[in-house]
Design a protein around this motif. Structure first.
Motif, PDB file in Angstrom:
ATOM      1  N   ILE A   1       0.860  -1.183   0.000  1.00 14.76           N
ATOM      2  CA  ILE A   1       0.000   0.000   0.000  1.00 14.76           C
ATOM      3  C   ILE A   1       0.898   1.235   0.000  1.00 14.76           C
ATOM      4  O   ILE A   1       1.720   1.416   0.898  1.00 14.76           O
ATOM      5  N   GLY A   2       0.754   2.059  -1.028  1.00 12.80           N
ATOM      6  CA  GLY A   2       1.538   3.284  -1.113  1.00 12.80           C
ATOM      7  C   GLY A   2       2.435   3.315  -2.338  1.00 12.80           C
ATOM      8  O   GLY A   2       2.506   2.345  -3.100  1.00 12.80           O
ATOM      9  N   THR A   3       3.093   4.419  -2.505  1.00 13.21           N
ATOM     10  CA  THR A   3       3.986   4.622  -3.639  1.00 13.21           C
ATOM     11  C   THR A   3       5.275   3.830  -3.427  1.00 13.21           C
ATOM     12  O   THR A   3       5.954   4.009  -2.415  1.00 13.21           O
ATOM     13  N   CYS A   4       5.628   2.971  -4.383  1.00  7.54           N
ATOM     14  CA  CYS A   4       6.820   2.115  -4.253  1.00  7.54           C
ATOM     15  C   CYS A   4       7.942   2.689  -5.115  1.00  7.54           C
ATOM     16  O   CYS A   4       8.089   2.342  -6.299  1.00  7.54           O
ATOM     17  N   ILE A   5       8.708   3.572  -4.508  1.00  7.83           N
ATOM     18  CA  ILE A   5       9.805   4.244  -5.212  1.00  7.83           C
ATOM     19  C   ILE A   5      11.041   4.272  -4.326  1.00  7.83           C
ATOM     20  O   ILE A   5      11.002   3.833  -3.175  1.00  7.83           O
ATOM     21  N   ASP A   6      12.111   4.789  -4.862  1.00  7.52           N
ATOM     22  CA  ASP A   6      13.405   4.802  -4.183  1.00  7.52           C
ATOM     23  C   ASP A   6      13.311   5.307  -2.746  1.00  7.52           C
ATOM     24  O   ASP A   6      13.914   4.749  -1.837  1.00  7.52           O
ATOM     25  N   LYS A   7      12.534   6.368  -2.534  1.00  8.11           N
ATOM     26  CA  LYS A   7      12.477   7.009  -1.223  1.00  8.11           C
ATOM     27  C   LYS A   7      11.640   6.235  -0.206  1.00  8.11           C
ATOM     28  O   LYS A   7      11.655   6.564   0.974  1.00  8.11           O
ATOM     29  N   THR A   8      10.893   5.232  -0.647  1.00  5.36           N
ATOM     30  CA  THR A   8       9.909   4.611   0.254  1.00  5.36           C
ATOM     31  C   THR A   8      10.081   3.113   0.486  1.00  5.36           C
ATOM     32  O   THR A   8       9.360   2.538   1.300  1.00  5.36           O
ATOM     33  N   ILE A   9      11.000   2.463  -0.233  1.00  2.00           N
ATOM     34  CA  ILE A   9      11.001   0.987  -0.235  1.00  2.00           C
ATOM     35  C   ILE A   9      11.964   0.350   0.764  1.00  2.00           C
ATOM     36  O   ILE A   9      12.153  -0.864   0.746  1.00  2.00           O
ATOM     37  N   ALA A  10      12.537   1.148   1.680  1.00  2.00           N
ATOM     38  CA  ALA A  10      13.506   0.575   2.627  1.00  2.00           C
ATOM     39  C   ALA A  10      12.911  -0.594   3.413  1.00  2.00           C
ATOM     40  O   ALA A  10      13.578  -1.607   3.651  1.00  2.00           O
ATOM     41  N   ALA A  11      11.633  -0.469   3.800  1.00  2.00           N
ATOM     42  CA  ALA A  11      11.015  -1.525   4.615  1.00  2.00           C
ATOM     43  C   ALA A  11      10.791  -2.814   3.832  1.00  2.00           C
ATOM     44  O   ALA A  11      10.607  -3.879   4.431  1.00  2.00           O
ATOM     45  N   LEU A  12      10.809  -2.723   2.500  1.00  2.00           N
ATOM     46  CA  LEU A  12      10.622  -3.920   1.682  1.00  2.00           C
ATOM     47  C   LEU A  12      11.838  -4.847   1.713  1.00  2.00           C
ATOM     48  O   LEU A  12      11.698  -6.058   1.542  1.00  2.00           O
ATOM     49  N   ARG A  13      13.002  -4.298   1.925  1.00  2.00           N
ATOM     50  CA  ARG A  13      14.237  -5.079   1.808  1.00  2.00           C
ATOM     51  C   ARG A  13      14.279  -6.233   2.805  1.00  2.00           C
ATOM     52  O   ARG A  13      14.493  -7.388   2.416  1.00  2.00           O
ATOM     53  N   PRO A  14      14.089  -5.993   4.114  1.00  2.00           N
ATOM     54  CA  PRO A  14      14.102  -7.139   5.047  1.00  2.00           C
ATOM     55  C   PRO A  14      12.927  -8.089   4.833  1.00  2.00           C
ATOM     56  O   PRO A  14      13.060  -9.296   5.077  1.00  2.00           O
ATOM     57  N   VAL A  15      11.794  -7.579   4.363  1.00  2.00           N
ATOM     58  CA  VAL A  15      10.645  -8.454   4.105  1.00  2.00           C
ATOM     59  C   VAL A  15      10.964  -9.415   2.966  1.00  2.00           C
ATOM     60  O   VAL A  15      10.699 -10.626   3.055  1.00  2.00           O
ATOM     61  N   PHE A  16      11.531  -8.893   1.875  1.00  2.00           N
ATOM     62  CA  PHE A  16      11.930  -9.758   0.766  1.00  2.00           C
ATOM     63  C   PHE A  16      12.945 -10.795   1.222  1.00  2.00           C
ATOM     64  O   PHE A  16      12.896 -11.958   0.827  1.00  2.00           O
ATOM     65  N   ASN A  17      13.854 -10.366   2.062  1.00  2.00           N
ATOM     66  CA  ASN A  17      14.876 -11.282   2.579  1.00  2.00           C
ATOM     67  C   ASN A  17      14.217 -12.437   3.343  1.00  2.00           C
ATOM     68  O   ASN A  17      14.506 -13.613   3.105  1.00  2.00           O
ATOM     69  N   GLU A  18      13.321 -12.108   4.251  1.00  2.00           N
ATOM     70  CA  GLU A  18      12.656 -13.137   5.058  1.00  2.00           C
ATOM     71  C   GLU A  18      11.832 -14.078   4.184  1.00  2.00           C
ATOM     72  O   GLU A  18      11.805 -15.297   4.411  1.00  2.00           O
ATOM     73  N   CYS A  19      11.171 -13.525   3.182  1.00  2.00           N
ATOM     74  CA  CYS A  19      10.326 -14.350   2.314  1.00  2.00           C
ATOM     75  C   CYS A  19      11.159 -15.328   1.488  1.00  2.00           C
ATOM     76  O   CYS A  19      10.784 -16.496   1.321  1.00  2.00           O
ATOM     77  N   VAL A  20      12.301 -14.876   0.978  1.00  2.00           N
ATOM     78  CA  VAL A  20      13.155 -15.750   0.174  1.00  2.00           C
ATOM     79  C   VAL A  20      13.647 -16.932   0.992  1.00  2.00           C
ATOM     80  O   VAL A  20      13.732 -18.058   0.498  1.00  2.00           O
ATOM     81  N   LEU A  21      13.962 -16.692   2.259  1.00  2.00           N
ATOM     82  CA  LEU A  21      14.468 -17.766   3.110  1.00  2.00           C
ATOM     83  C   LEU A  21      13.457 -18.888   3.306  1.00  2.00           C
ATOM     84  O   LEU A  21      13.825 -20.017   3.631  1.00  2.00           O
ATOM     85  N   LYS A  22      12.186 -18.604   3.078  1.00  2.00           N
ATOM     86  CA  LYS A  22      11.143 -19.624   3.233  1.00  2.00           C
ATOM     87  C   LYS A  22      11.003 -20.501   1.993  1.00  2.00           C
ATOM     88  O   LYS A  22      10.261 -21.492   2.019  1.00  2.00           O
ATOM     89  N   LYS A  23      11.666 -20.130   0.907  1.00  2.00           N
ATOM     90  CA  LYS A  23      11.701 -20.938  -0.320  1.00  2.00           C
ATOM     91  C   LYS A  23      10.304 -21.276  -0.834  1.00  2.00           C
ATOM     92  O   LYS A  23       9.967 -22.426  -1.104  1.00  2.00           O
ATOM     93  N   LYS A  24       9.495 -20.238  -0.957  1.00  2.00           N
ATOM     94  CA  LYS A  24       8.154 -20.377  -1.519  1.00  2.00           C
ATOM     95  C   LYS A  24       7.984 -19.384  -2.673  1.00  2.00           C
ATOM     96  O   LYS A  24       8.747 -18.418  -2.798  1.00  2.00           O
ATOM     97  N   ASN A  25       6.995 -19.639  -3.514  1.00  2.00           N
ATOM     98  CA  ASN A  25       6.653 -18.665  -4.542  1.00  2.00           C
ATOM     99  C   ASN A  25       6.175 -17.372  -3.875  1.00  2.00           C
ATOM    100  O   ASN A  25       5.619 -17.409  -2.767  1.00  2.00           O
ATOM    101  N   ILE A  26       6.365 -16.253  -4.567  1.00  2.00           N
ATOM    102  CA  ILE A  26       5.927 -14.967  -4.026  1.00  2.00           C
ATOM    103  C   ILE A  26       5.011 -14.283  -5.036  1.00  2.00           C
ATOM    104  O   ILE A  26       5.319 -14.204  -6.231  1.00  2.00           O
TER     105      ILE A  26
END
Length: 366
Positions: A284-309
């Protein structure tokens, strides 16, 4: 996972790290020091054009641990699109800088490829100098297939040497394909296809004067040195013009008229759902350079679960090249686990941004 904190941007379908030469050299040295696998790609305009139609070639760049812009046209495009790549980082310049430094101990390089006799000459010239590189070997595989060049005895011969940096010179597509096929069997921590470097060291081809490199005329010098290259540069130039007209310029104009949207600084809200096979990420919200910092650890955690995203963009009014660059990192790591990345509920504006960035391969369902 440190990889998700790379400042990687999508430019014409490829990831580019917003780093300067000094940062790139530091990353290479750290990988050597830690004996950690590190695949460096140095895309130039020829890479960019080839990647538009060659999926395997494109994915070889996406699979890199660092991807730097080796070509002034790439820098010009990045400036048009407000992508903060600070400078051209040519593979040749990185090697020259390592050669000029007093590394203790020197960085051990091995040349794979090149014309017969060129690797031997390059090694001799390097080892005659009191420099930051030490040439520990070379191998000329001839002009066979990637499969033939990947025979166990060839890999064993390379691994017999203690190598810090394996420099491959086979032609861009073949070189990247060879690295992709063999890098997990090779003991050298740093591997990169740096086509002309072996010739520059051997003296069989001279580099363009610095002033020509700075203003983007190195291609003209290369044609003078190697006339057979004219056809490649001619057709790349035509395709580059088409890419500019159809993708880069329309996107640059859109950016100029939508600065208000792109100045949004509210963090993205992230919600997730999970079942046995898939993690759904609702943004939810604008996904651009200035706003996506919180996505980085989430993507990391999701990849470790080895599931489709599956990423739902219904509540995302605008994306940019930084968000797409981060998605390319996610795409890379999911592929390594045999998992898939998909998107749903993309508005028309964001579909255009995917296409302007030549990233429509991420949304094949549309």
């Amino acid at each position: 996972m440190e990889a998700f904190f790379r400042q990687s941007w999508c430019l014409c379908g490829l990831p580019f790290d917003a780093v300067n030469a000094s940062s790139a050299i530091s990353s290479l040295k750290l990988a050597i020091k830690e004996n950690r696998p590190f695949f460096l790609s140095t895309p130039n305009l020829n890479f960019l054009i080839a990647a538009q139609t060659d999926k395997a070639f494109r994915e070889s760049v996406i699979n890199s641990d660092l991807s730097v812009a080796d070509g002034m046209p790439l820098i010009w495009m990045s400036r048009l699109l407000n992508i903060p790549i600070p400078e051209r980082v040519a593979g040749s310049n990185l090697i020259e800088a390592l050669f000029a430094e007093k590394n203790t101990p020197p960085i051990r390089v091995f040349f794979f490829g090149g014309e017969p006799g060129v690797g031997e000459k390059a090694c001799q010239i390097i080892n005659q100098a009191d420099a930051g590189l030490q040439a520990v070997g070379h191998y000329c595989p001839g002009f066979g297939s990637v499969e033939g060049m990947s025979a166990p005895e060839i890999i064993d011969e390379i691994n017999r040497h203690e190598i810090d940096f394996l420099i491959v010179s086979l032609g861009a597509r073949k070189g990247q394909a060879w690295i992709e096929k063999n890098r997990h069997q090779l003991k050298a921590p740093v591997i990169s296809h740096l086509g002309a470097v072996i010739n520059f060291f051997a003296g069989t081809v001279k580099r363009a004067p610095v002033w020509m490199q700075r203003i983007g005329l190195e291609w003209l010098w290369r044609i003078l040195e190697e006339p057979l290259l004219w056809k490649r540069y001619f057709f790349d130039g035509l395709r580059f013009a088409k890419l500019l007209l159809n993708n880069v310029i329309p996107y640059a104009i859109w950016i100029r008229f939508n600065q208000k949207k792109l100045n949004e600084i509210k963090p993205v809200i992230i919600n997730t759902e999970e079942d046995s096979q898939t993690i759904k990420i609702y943004l939810i919200g604008t996904c651009i350079d200035k706003t996506i910092a919180a996505l980085r650890p989430v993507f990391n955690e999701c990849v470790l679960k080895k599931k489709n995203i599956l990423i739902d963009l219904q509540a995302v009014p605008v994306i940019d090249g930084a968000f797409l660059g981060l998605c390319l990192l996610l795409y890379k790591h999911l592929n390594q686990h045999g998992c898939q990345l998909n998107f749903q509920n993309i508005n028309q504006q964001n579909i255009r941004i995917f296409k302007w960035n030549s990233a429509q391969y991420l949304i094949p369902q549309l």
